[in-house]
Design an enzyme around this catalytic site. Structure first.
Site, PDB file in Angstrom:
ATOM      1  N   ASP A  97     -15.073  74.397  30.143  1.00  0.00           N
ATOM      2  CA  ASP A  97     -14.064  73.881  29.219  1.00  0.00           C
ATOM      3  C   ASP A  97     -14.723  73.007  28.157  1.00  0.00           C
ATOM      4  O   ASP A  97     -15.604  72.194  28.470  1.00  0.00           O
ATOM      5  CB  ASP A  97     -13.041  73.040  29.992  1.00  0.00           C
ATOM      6  CG  ASP A  97     -11.606  73.448  29.712  1.00  0.00           C
ATOM      7  OD1 ASP A  97     -11.284  73.624  28.524  1.00  0.00           O
ATOM      8  OD2 ASP A  97     -10.827  73.603  30.663  1.00  0.00           O
ATOM      9  N   ASP A 199     -10.228  74.189  24.612  1.00  0.00           N
ATOM     10  CA  ASP A 199      -8.942  73.531  24.768  1.00  0.00           C
ATOM     11  C   ASP A 199      -8.291  73.318  23.402  1.00  0.00           C
ATOM     12  O   ASP A 199      -8.962  72.958  22.432  1.00  0.00           O
ATOM     13  CB  ASP A 199      -9.171  72.189  25.474  1.00  0.00           C
ATOM     14  CG  ASP A 199      -7.890  71.463  25.791  1.00  0.00           C
ATOM     15  OD1 ASP A 199      -7.081  71.998  26.560  1.00  0.00           O
ATOM     16  OD2 ASP A 199      -7.700  70.341  25.271  1.00  0.00           O
ATOM     17  N   GLU A 264      -7.574  78.481  23.710  1.00  0.00           N
ATOM     18  CA  GLU A 264      -6.202  78.219  24.147  1.00  0.00           C
ATOM     19  C   GLU A 264      -5.326  77.997  22.915  1.00  0.00           C
ATOM     20  O   GLU A 264      -5.533  77.046  22.165  1.00  0.00           O
ATOM     21  CB  GLU A 264      -6.150  76.974  25.037  1.00  0.00           C
ATOM     22  CG  GLU A 264      -4.725  76.587  25.424  1.00  0.00           C
ATOM     23  CD  GLU A 264      -4.612  75.145  25.926  1.00  0.00           C
ATOM     24  OE1 GLU A 264      -3.783  74.902  26.822  1.00  0.00           O
ATOM     25  OE2 GLU A 264      -5.343  74.265  25.415  1.00  0.00           O
ATOM     26  N   HIS A 325      -3.622  75.839  35.147  1.00  0.00           N
ATOM     27  CA  HIS A 325      -3.466  74.454  35.575  1.00  0.00           C
ATOM     28  C   HIS A 325      -2.407  73.693  34.802  1.00  0.00           C
ATOM     29  O   HIS A 325      -2.165  72.515  35.093  1.00  0.00           O
ATOM     30  CB  HIS A 325      -4.804  73.725  35.430  1.00  0.00           C
ATOM     31  CG  HIS A 325      -5.244  73.590  33.993  1.00  0.00           C
ATOM     32  ND1 HIS A 325      -5.568  74.686  33.215  1.00  0.00           N
ATOM     33  CD2 HIS A 325      -5.367  72.519  33.189  1.00  0.00           C
ATOM     34  CE1 HIS A 325      -5.885  74.275  32.003  1.00  0.00           C
ATOM     35  NE2 HIS A 325      -5.776  72.961  31.957  1.00  0.00           N
ATOM     36  N   ASP A 326      -1.778  74.320  33.825  1.00  0.00           N
ATOM     37  CA  ASP A 326      -0.799  73.627  32.971  1.00  0.00           C
ATOM     38  C   ASP A 326       0.640  74.047  33.216  1.00  0.00           C
ATOM     39  O   ASP A 326       1.548  73.479  32.603  1.00  0.00           O
ATOM     40  CB  ASP A 326      -1.127  73.873  31.495  1.00  0.00           C
ATOM     41  CG  ASP A 326      -2.225  72.966  30.980  1.00  0.00           C
ATOM     42  OD1 ASP A 326      -2.374  71.847  31.492  1.00  0.00           O
ATOM     43  OD2 ASP A 326      -2.947  73.383  30.035  1.00  0.00           O
TER      44      ASP A 326
END
Length: 534
Positions: A97, A199, A264, A325-326
């Site tokens: 990430d 991200d 993302e 994870h979100d």
């Protein structure tokens, strides 16, 4: 192969929750390395590690205070090097990430920047004077609630934070910032990483004129749990300058062999179009949005997203996912459409892994894992703490991986874990499924083997057939028919043509009629043209 990422499957690891090797209740790099054979055995191509860099952990690592070191919670650079070496030994690529849009307020550069308006880092973050009445420069909102501007008494200015107050935004209009961030990426490329997950990739640049974001053109009749979605964010993010910076990033990666970037796309307006724009030309290799990470579970929804992407960006490349994870885990989000958790989980796997593009699966998804129901006192996520009870945050999908229900905390750690392992989650452990040929885990393995052995599933074009809800039918390449009953009730449709069954679950073809029980699906090899009547 330079383009190994095309059609590849990546397994997302949330490091805090995968495996604790030093028994402090928090997962770490050594624990991940220990479990890499399990991931390789699944049949995926790569792993993606959520942030592991030095951080105060106010947003679980998405607030970075040192971009070129490992947080002691997770281990050391030597531990990271060992992880890379072991992954490569097992044939796994490693993606990490990168949180470039903002840093932690504990980063030395921000500490320097906020001291005055004349220091060497004064223009490295987004600073603005107040309006004449002392209010913030404009109406931009924070994703985590409230305004996106925070007053700083030392500089007598506001600074921009699209997320937490402790996550100040870098000023990408300053080329020194761009150069330095690229240098941190080079550090990890030279260390052997195979790529980056970027991200909030559309948040890098802000409108230099600081114009107000307008109200969302889709009128809201009442305030939502998070008013952020009530604005159309045409100035606070999504700026055209982003594209030029992506091209600089791509040029950096092109200096190295067989590296990749997946972005993302955090956007509510035209996200599929923007995915195409961000992956066209020499920009990102892949991009994903939240459109398949939301509630709709219908044939029309999935068909619309795939067709919209490839119509708008025939040379772009998507990365599809159902969980991460979100968001709440997809078996929980879509449970109303399932005969059982297991049937829904298998169907979701077959559907996701039949899509054109690249794929990302989230740790525990291969077990049919469900969302954990946590009490307020158990939360750590700032989103949940801020918006409870309307939104319980993201901790429910981040609870530890369950390895063996007979072990303390399901084999994750002997110490009390940072988030609890509830009985419902422990019941879906690896040990409880690995020897069951009908388990969700073993279905994932079969489906992954099918995708990896099929050039059609990895690279073939997609043509959707005209079917009524809840039937989704598509042909990959020229000769692979995939049919799904996206409901909990039995459906049937007539098929004509020479069909050879490749895979079937809760489905039976009899005398030209395909009977699909709830969540049933089937794949057929075609010898000639097929017709479908639903």
């Amino acid at each position: 192969m330079n383009e190994w990422w095309r059609g590849a499957v990546t397994y997302q690891i949330y490091p805090r929750s995968f495996q604790d090797s030093n028994q402090d209740g928090i997962g770490d790099l050594a624990g991940i390395t220990e479990r890499l054979p399990y991931i390789a055995d699944l049949g995926v191509d790569a792993i993606w590690l959520s942030p592991i860099f030095t951080s105060p952990m106010l947003d679980m690592g998405y607030d970075v205070s040192n971009y070129t070191d490992i947080d002691p919670t997770f281990g050391t650079l030597a531990d990271f090097d060992q992880l890379i070496a072991r992954a490569h030994e097992l044939g796994l690529k490693v993606i990490i990430d990168q949180v470039l849009s903002h840093s932690s307020s504990e980063h030395p550069f921000f500490k320097e920047s906020r001291q005055n308006r004349h220091n060497p880092k004064a223009d490295w973050y987004v600073w603005a004077d107040p309006q004449h009445d002392g209010s913030p420069p404009n109406n931009w909102l924070s994703v985590f609630g409230g305004g996106a501007w925070q007053w700083d008494s030392r500089r007598h200015q506001y600074y921009l934070h699209n997320f937490l107050v402790e996550q100040p935004d870098f000023n990408f209009h300053n080329t020194e910032v761009q150069d330095w961030l690229l240098s941190t990426m080079r550090f990890w490329l030279e260390r052997g990483v195979d790529g980056f997950r970027l991200d909030t990739v559309n948040f890098y640049f802000h409108d230099a004129l600081l114009r107000n974001d307008p109200a969302d053109f889709r009128r809201k009749e009442k305030p939502e749990w998070n008013p952020y979605s009530m604005q159309y964010h045409i100035f606070s993010k999504n700026q055209p300058e982003n594209l030029a910076f992506l091209e600089r990033m791509r040029a950096l990666l092109d200096e190295f062999e067989a590296r990749t970037m997946v972005g993302e796309m955090g956007e509510d307006h035209h996200p599929i179009r923007m995915m195409g724009e961000y992956t066209s030309g020499q920009r990102l290799h892949m991009c994903y949005s939240f459109e398949m990470l939301k509630d709709p579970f219908s044939a029309n929804h999935f068909r619309k997203l795939v067709e919209e992407f490839y119509t708008g960006a025939p040379h772009g490349w998507p990365c599809w996912a159902f969980s991460n994870h979100d968001v709440a885990r997809h078996t929980t989000r879509w449970q109303q459409y399932g005969v059982s958790n297991e049937a829904l989980a298998k169907q979701a796997a077959a559907l996701l892994l039949s899509l054109q593009g690249s794929i990302c699966i989230y740790e525990g998804e291969e077990l049919g894992q469900t969302e954990s129901d946590l009490d307020y006192s158990e939360l750590t996520d700032p989103q949940g703490l801020r918006f409870w009870p309307e939104n319980k945050g993201r901790d429910g999908c981040r609870t530890p991986m369950v390895w063996d229900a007979a072990q303390p905390h399901a084999g994750f750690s002997t110490a009390k874990p940072w988030l609890p392992v509830k009985p419902e989650q422990a019941a879906r452990s690896v040990a409880g499924q690995v020897n069951d040929p009908d388990s969700v885990l073993n279905f994932y393995k079969r489906m992954l083997r099918l995708r990896q052995s099929s050039a059609t599933l990895k690279y073939g074009a997609t043509r959707f057939l005209e079917t009524a809800e809840p039937i989704l039918a598509l042909i990959r390449g020229d000769d692979l028919l995939c049919v799904f009953n996206l409901s909990a009730t039995q459906q049937q449709l007539k098929l004509s043509g020479q069909l050879t069954e490749v895979l079937a679950e809760r489905a039976e073809l009899t005398a030209g009629e395909l009977h699909l029980a709830g969540n049933g699906f089937a794949f057929f090899q075609l010898a000639d043209k097929v017709s479908v009547n639903s």
